[in-house]
Structures are given as structure tokens and as C-alpha cells.
Design an enzyme around this catalytic site. Structure first.
Site: not given
Ligand code: 5GP
Ligand code: ZN
Length: 115
Positions: A31-32, A88, A94-96, A101, A103
Site C-alpha cells: 500500500d502506498i 472495506n 472507507g473504500q476509495s 482488495h 488489505h
Molecule cells: P480503500 O480505501 O479503498 O479500502 O483502499 C485503497 C488503498 O489503496 C488505500 O489504502 C490507498 O493507500 C491505496 N492506494 C491508493 N492509490 C495507490 C497507488 O497508486 N499505489 C498503491 N500501491 N496503493 C495505493
């Protein structure tokens, strides 16, 4: 590949990521914005919006994601100390990124319930 999906672009190698595990049907990368010493995201290589949609459409692939997540935890050395797998679902949770995916989080004590 779904146009404008960030994770589809990572699968297509159009956006770089630190890949730590790959199978025919799954990809895992760091994760970034890590929330724990180990924070890896495991995704299926086909686009599904969330875990429920994936499980309803392709339960074998859902299983492959869970298997890959377990193998990542093993490879990261966090099985003994404990780790968390989080899907998420929905912006309110919190899903973005709307490509399912898992985690995989570990390497520090993880409180429960989450905030
Ligand atoms: P969500 O918030 O949808 O559950 O998780 C999405 C995840 O993707 C977040 O934890 C965010 O830090 C990660 N993420 C977003 N953009 C990138 C990217 O460009 N590269 C990587 N490796 N992770 C990313
Ligand atoms: Zn996608």
C-alpha cells in the site's frame, strides 16, 4: 481492464507498484500509504467493485484472493504475531478504490474493535 480504475492500471503495469506476490488470477502489492509495518493490498486480476460482488460472480476467484492473502502473511512473517484482512465496502466504510482488495495488515499490535 476497466478504464480509469487505478488497480486495473497497476495490473496492466501502467502504474508502478511494489509487487510482492502474484498468481495467474491475483496480484499483491504494498500500500502506498501503509497503516502498519506490513500493509499489502491483494486484488483479483479481473475487475469487481467489492468483495460481495466478487463472491457472487466468481467464488473461486474470491477464494484465490483469500489464499493469496494468507500466502502474503506467511511471506511477510506476520502469521505468528497476528494480522488482519480487511475488505472495506462502500465509501462510508472507507473504500476509495472500487476494485475489490483485501488489505493485509500486521507487524504491530492491532486494536479491536477498529475505530
Ligand atoms: P480503500 O480505501 O479503498 O479500502 O483502499 C485503497 C488503498 O489503496 C488505500 O489504502 C490507498 O493507500 C491505496 N492506494 C491508493 N492509490 C495507490 C497507488 O497508486 N499505489 C498503491 N500501491 N496503493 C495505493
Ligand atoms: Zn479495476
Amino acid at each position: 481492464m476497466t478504464t480509469d480504475c487505478l488497480f486495473c492500471k497497476i495490473i496492466a503495469r501502467e502504474i508502478p507498484a511494489e509487487i510482492v506476490h502474484e498468481t495467474d488470477s491475483t496480484l499483491a502489492f504494498r500500500d502506498i500509504n501503509p497503516q502498519a509495518p506490513t500493509h499489502v493490498v491483494v486484488i483479483p486480476k479481473t475487475h469487481h467493485a467489492n468483495a460481495a460482488a466478487l463472491a457472487a460472480t466468481d467464488p473461486l476467484l474470491a477464494g484465490a484472493v483469500l489464499r493469496a492473502a494468507g500466502e502474503v502473511a506467511q511471506a511477510e512473517g506476520i502469521v505468528e504475531s497476528g494480522y488482519r484482512q480487511v475488505f472495506n465496502t462502500g465509501a462510508g466504510a472507507g473504500q476509495s478504490v472500487f476494485h475489490v482488495h483485501c488489505h493485509v495488515l500486521g507487524g504491530r499490535p492491532l486494536s479491536w474493535p477498529p475505530g
